[in-house]
Design an enzyme around this catalytic site. Structure first.
Site, mmCIF file in Angstrom:
data_model
loop_
_atom_site.group_PDB
_atom_site.id
_atom_site.type_symbol
_atom_site.label_atom_id
_atom_site.label_comp_id
_atom_site.label_asym_id
_atom_site.label_seq_id
_atom_site.Cartn_x
_atom_site.Cartn_y
_atom_site.Cartn_z
ATOM 1 N N GLY A 97 -6.490 -29.222 -41.285
ATOM 2 C CA GLY A 97 -6.382 -29.439 -39.787
ATOM 3 C C GLY A 97 -5.268 -30.260 -39.348
ATOM 4 O O GLY A 97 -4.707 -30.281 -38.384
ATOM 5 N N ASP B 277 -11.004 -40.864 -46.976
ATOM 6 C CA ASP B 277 -11.513 -39.564 -47.086
ATOM 7 C C ASP B 277 -12.201 -39.443 -48.439
ATOM 8 O O ASP B 277 -11.419 -38.864 -49.359
ATOM 9 C CB ASP B 277 -10.636 -38.493 -46.308
ATOM 10 C CG ASP B 277 -11.323 -37.215 -46.421
ATOM 11 O OD1 ASP B 277 -12.399 -36.997 -46.825
ATOM 12 O OD2 ASP B 277 -10.521 -36.226 -46.330
ATOM 13 N N GLY C 231 -3.132 -26.315 -46.976
ATOM 14 C CA GLY C 231 -4.073 -25.218 -47.028
ATOM 15 C C GLY C 231 -4.877 -25.261 -48.083
ATOM 16 O O GLY C 231 -4.009 -25.258 -49.363
ATOM 17 N N GLY C 232 -6.172 -25.012 -48.149
ATOM 18 C CA GLY C 232 -7.218 -25.029 -49.426
ATOM 19 C C GLY C 232 -6.530 -24.126 -50.488
ATOM 20 O O GLY C 232 -6.249 -24.495 -51.611
ATOM 21 N N ASP C 233 -6.403 -22.931 -50.239
ATOM 22 C CA ASP C 233 -6.183 -21.771 -50.909
ATOM 23 C C ASP C 233 -4.602 -21.928 -51.753
ATOM 24 O O ASP C 233 -4.496 -21.857 -52.977
ATOM 25 C CB ASP C 233 -6.149 -20.299 -50.551
ATOM 26 C CG ASP C 233 -7.322 -19.833 -50.320
ATOM 27 O OD1 ASP C 233 -8.580 -20.356 -50.901
ATOM 28 O OD2 ASP C 233 -7.776 -19.058 -49.469
ATOM 29 N N HIS D 101 -16.851 -40.689 -44.473
ATOM 30 C CA HIS D 101 -17.956 -39.758 -44.167
ATOM 31 C C HIS D 101 -18.198 -38.948 -45.528
ATOM 32 O O HIS D 101 -17.245 -38.957 -46.434
ATOM 33 C CB HIS D 101 -17.812 -38.789 -42.981
ATOM 34 C CG HIS D 101 -16.589 -37.899 -43.141
ATOM 35 N ND1 HIS D 101 -15.378 -38.304 -43.289
ATOM 36 C CD2 HIS D 101 -16.878 -36.525 -43.584
ATOM 37 C CE1 HIS D 101 -14.680 -36.993 -43.534
ATOM 38 N NE2 HIS D 101 -15.486 -36.133 -43.647
ATOM 39 N N LEU D 102 -19.344 -38.224 -45.463
ATOM 40 C CA LEU D 102 -19.511 -37.298 -46.830
ATOM 41 C C LEU D 102 -20.350 -36.121 -46.116
ATOM 42 O O LEU D 102 -21.619 -36.416 -45.624
ATOM 43 C CB LEU D 102 -20.028 -38.005 -47.866
ATOM 44 C CG LEU D 102 -20.510 -37.014 -49.242
ATOM 45 C CD1 LEU D 102 -19.382 -36.784 -49.909
ATOM 46 C CD2 LEU D 102 -21.347 -37.800 -50.123
ATOM 47 N N LYS E 85 -4.902 -15.068 -40.304
ATOM 48 C CA LYS E 85 -4.745 -14.857 -39.008
ATOM 49 C C LYS E 85 -3.472 -15.329 -38.351
ATOM 50 O O LYS E 85 -2.859 -16.590 -38.839
ATOM 51 C CB LYS E 85 -6.005 -15.695 -38.434
ATOM 52 C CG LYS E 85 -7.235 -15.081 -38.318
ATOM 53 C CD LYS E 85 -8.172 -16.118 -37.623
ATOM 54 C CE LYS E 85 -9.719 -15.347 -37.627
ATOM 55 N NZ LYS E 85 -10.609 -16.289 -37.198
ATOM 56 N N ARG F 259 -22.031 -33.259 -43.870
ATOM 57 C CA ARG F 259 -22.460 -33.022 -42.473
ATOM 58 C C ARG F 259 -23.911 -33.543 -42.089
ATOM 59 O O ARG F 259 -24.594 -32.542 -41.844
ATOM 60 C CB ARG F 259 -22.271 -31.822 -41.847
ATOM 61 C CG ARG F 259 -20.693 -31.275 -41.846
ATOM 62 C CD ARG F 259 -20.496 -30.313 -40.734
ATOM 63 N NE ARG F 259 -18.860 -30.233 -40.766
ATOM 64 C CZ ARG F 259 -18.468 -29.095 -40.714
ATOM 65 N NH1 ARG F 259 -19.072 -27.968 -40.731
ATOM 66 N NH2 ARG F 259 -17.086 -28.967 -40.594
ATOM 67 N N ARG G 270 -10.102 -36.288 -54.289
ATOM 68 C CA ARG G 270 -9.978 -37.198 -52.988
ATOM 69 C C ARG G 270 -10.337 -38.683 -53.405
ATOM 70 O O ARG G 270 -9.543 -39.673 -52.612
ATOM 71 C CB ARG G 270 -11.143 -36.710 -51.939
ATOM 72 C CG ARG G 270 -10.425 -35.347 -51.486
ATOM 73 C CD ARG G 270 -11.264 -35.379 -49.866
ATOM 74 N NE ARG G 270 -10.814 -34.284 -49.245
ATOM 75 C CZ ARG G 270 -11.375 -33.169 -48.631
ATOM 76 N NH1 ARG G 270 -12.791 -33.557 -48.288
ATOM 77 N NH2 ARG G 270 -10.700 -32.316 -48.059
ATOM 78 N N ARG H 103 -9.335 -36.473 -35.609
ATOM 79 C CA ARG H 103 -10.449 -36.745 -34.940
ATOM 80 C C ARG H 103 -10.600 -38.158 -34.541
ATOM 81 O O ARG H 103 -10.163 -39.076 -35.162
ATOM 82 C CB ARG H 103 -11.650 -36.391 -35.785
ATOM 83 C CG ARG H 103 -11.722 -34.888 -36.335
ATOM 84 C CD ARG H 103 -12.971 -34.623 -36.780
ATOM 85 N NE ARG H 103 -12.943 -33.369 -37.590
ATOM 86 C CZ ARG H 103 -12.824 -32.151 -36.942
ATOM 87 N NH1 ARG H 103 -12.708 -32.099 -35.665
ATOM 88 N NH2 ARG H 103 -12.622 -31.039 -37.615
ATOM 89 N N GLY I 152 -4.645 -3.141 -47.634
ATOM 90 C CA GLY I 152 -3.788 -4.060 -48.546
ATOM 91 C C GLY I 152 -4.574 -5.439 -48.712
ATOM 92 O O GLY I 152 -4.944 -5.863 -47.756
#
Ligand code: PEP
Length: 646
Positions: free
Chosen positions: A376, A21, A352-354, A59-60, A199, A62, A36, A152, A292
């Protein structure tokens, strides 16, 4: 699903197709963040160091199935070439075709050929068979190290391994699977999950899956408001998923029923807008006109308290509006706490990114046990799902373990020659963990040769104390320092010649595993016990005594060897059917003590006069997951013959 790792074979000069990746940010032809690329270096070097050239594919961005120079892999190849100084990096501006094939087949050891962006071809995302077959022509061995795309099924992640008859995971994917598989499935307790982000809906499946294993569930980020609303308390203008309030309530009830300590924030940093002045208020006093944007300092302290007492922590999602100061404060503080918890002995997994950015910016990236590279894919694993791409390289059954127990035999030169022969033998790929148990005095001098041969080293015995006045004994720490990853506990010669009791064996096994070694517990009945019909009672008791109350064991660090005493070194052995029956019995006993799921994953191996002549029948039994070989392992030829019967 068992996926073999690249560690399991010697690539032996054959060309490797490495799906990585390398989807890095590129601006004006310059790579802006090389993390990466760095993440895939261990696999790349592992293969190159063995003399195998590599065809490197990724891949790089889209580009949507057509060439688009904005997304060319050329800058990635250039960056890699700067980083990988000691190897030669070549680039070709296409993915398949005669020119690519000629270049791939002409590669020399030490060369890496970066091919063009896989998504320049419409066949990649469609998992087109023809495209996959053309890619498969470029190499002999397939390796998937692209964790971020393992959820995927694209041509390069599914079609190519299918066309090449399977493959291996790279070291990065192996590490990710280890973190989200083993560490989460068999967590060190107390087990805490810290959820953040906006979420509830994104995390419901994951919470449902891990809840039965959890001790603590900490909820921060905007999703906390949905939980608070489910308690009928107003949250001002804070972000709430109205259609998930009921779900949040269900999670709270399920947690209570399961005895999970669910902790919500007790204060929040609020404001009228993200650029307005912040005020900190208790959780149930959020002003009507405010939202908040971060959890407050008291909540951080509450979370700290739980986190610092945890054995395993999984963190996913920020505590607040991380991208806007001062609402990034709690997330940053949590990142520091995770670093501290790791130093204190906890296993910490961040996804997770953050959360990852917070950990990086807080300087805690090096400290946490595992920082995941795939959002993901990691979420899929945490939900208990398998990664579809890896299904194409999965193999059936448990990975066999083949031990060579040299007892009080062998010389340093003999061991080096043996490992040399194993190196050649291993390139044939037996798909087994091979462990050599030499006398203690030889171990220290064998590490490098064992590493080259893909063979692990083990101690034939162990003492439970870390050190002190125990003449003649060797501690777990000493075995680790000498380069061992395995040890034997309760070998029949220890039990019968040196009088070790079940209690002594249990102490040894438990101390070795607690110190981070992998243990093989040997059990088996004597001839007299067998003839008086007591086999099951004796073996059952040995298993029970060693495993009852064991902590830190999981199916990757515990193996049971069924070694009928009357068969060891005597030339007699159990028939394949007798071995199978006893292994099923032992598995049942393990299931009663450590749970059925655990038992199904534990390798139970057979020992007792295994030779090239009888190994085929014994090893073909479904519950025989390998062998512990004494006499017949002293010569590499007979041991290799036994391995070949796997
Ligand atoms: C052993 O030492 O564990 C063993 C099984 O020995 P042998 O193969 O010589 O019976």
């Amino acid at each position: 699903m068992r996926v073999p790792s690249i560690r399991e074979i010697r690539t032996g000069g054959r060309t490797v197709f490495l799906r990585a990746d390398l989807n890095v940010p590129v601006e004006n032809g310059v790579v802006m963040d090389e993390s990466r690329i760095i993440a895939t270096l261990p696999t790349l070097r592992h293969v190159l160091d063995q003399g195998s050239p590599v065809v490197l594919a990724s891949h790089l961005g889209r580009p949507r199935g057509a060439p688009d120079q904005k997304y060319t892999m050329a800058p990635v190849a250039e960056k890699l070439s700067e980083i990988l100084e000691d190897y030669e990096v070549l680039f070709i501006d296409r993915t398949i075709g005669p020119r690519v094939e000629a270049m791939a087949m002409g590669l020399c050891p030490g060369q890496v050929l970066v091919i063009e962006n896989l998504r320049f071809h419409p066949g990649e995302e469609k998992n087109d068979r023809e495209f996959a077959l053309d890619l498969a022509k470029l190499a002999h061995i397939y390796v998937n190290d692209a964790f971020g795309t393992c959820h995927r099924e694209h041509a390069s992640t599914a079609g190519v391994p299918a066309a090449m008859g399977g493959g291996y995971t790279g070291l990065l994917v192996e590490k990710e699977l280890e973190a989200f598989g083993r560490m989460v499935a068999h967590p060190r307790k107390p087990f805490t999950v810290l959820m953040g982000g906006a979420k509830v809906s994104d995390k419901v499946a994951m919470i449902a899956h891990v809840l039965p294993k959890l001790d603590n569930l900490l909820i921060g980020g905007a999703m906390a408001f949905t939980f608070i609303r489910s308690r009928g308390v107003a949250t001002g203008r804070s972000l709430v998923e109205e259609d998930r309030i009921e779900t949040a309530g269900e999670i709270m009830r399920a947690a209570e029923k399961a005895g999970v300590n669910l902790v919500l924030p007790v204060d929040f940093v609020c404001s009228q807008s993200p650029d307005g002045p912040p005020v900190t208020v208790p959780w149930d006093r959020i002003p009507e006109d405010m939202a908040g944007y971060d959890i407050g300092p008291e909540s951080v302290e509450l979370f700290r308290d739980v986190l610092m007492k945890s054995g395993t922590i999984v963190w996913n999602g920020p505590m607040g509006l991380f991208e806007v100061e001062p609402f990034d404060a709690a997330t940053r503080e949590i990142a520091l706490i995770l670093g501290d918890a790791t130093s204190g002995g906890a296993i910490t997994i961040v996804g997770g990114g953050d959360s990852l950015r917070a950990v990086t910016e807080a300087g805690a990236l090096e400290k946490v046990t595992h920082a995941s590279t795939g959002g993901g894919a990691s979420l899929e694993l945490l939900q208990g799902n398998e990664l579809p791409a890896l299904g194409h390289i999965a193999v059936k059954g448990l990975r066999p373990l083949m031990g060579a127990n040299w007892k009080m035999n062998g010389t340093r030169q003999g061991a080096l020659d043996f490992l040399d022969d194993m190196m050649l033998g291993n390139s044939m790929h037996f798909g087994a963990d091979v462990v050599l148990f030499p006398p203690f005095t030889l171990i220290g001098g064998l590490s490098a040769a064992a590493e080259d041969a893909g063979v692990r080293l083990g101690g034939q015995d162990i003492h439970w104390e870390p050190g002190g006045a125990f003449t003649g004994e060797v501690s777990p720490g000493m075995l680790l320092e000498a380069g061992c990853s395995w040890f034997l506990a309760g070998h029949s010669e220890r039990r019968h010649i040196f009088g070790e009791t079940d209690a002594v064996v249990a102490r040894k096994l438990q101390a070795g595993i607690a110190a981070g070694l992998k243990g093989i517990l040997c059990v088996g009945e004597t001839l007299a016990q067998r003839e008086s019909g007591n086999t099951a009672i004796v073996v059952g008791k040995q298993v029970e005594a060693a495993l009852h109350g064991i902590s830190g064991a999981d199916p990757s660090n515990l193996v049971v060897a069924y070694e009928p005493v009357w068969a060891i070194g005597t030339g007699k052995n159990a028939t394949p059917e007798e071995a199978q029956k006893m292994h099923v019995f032992i598995r049942e006993r393990i299931g009663v003590i450590l749970g059925k799921d655990f038992a199904e994953e534990v390798r139970i191996i057979y020992g007792g006069s295994v030779t090239p002549g009888n190994s085929g029948g014994i090893l073909s039994q479904p519950d025989v997951n390998g062998a512990l070989v004494g006499g017949a392992s002293l010569g590499s030829e007979s041991f290799l013959d036994i391995l070949a019967s796997l």
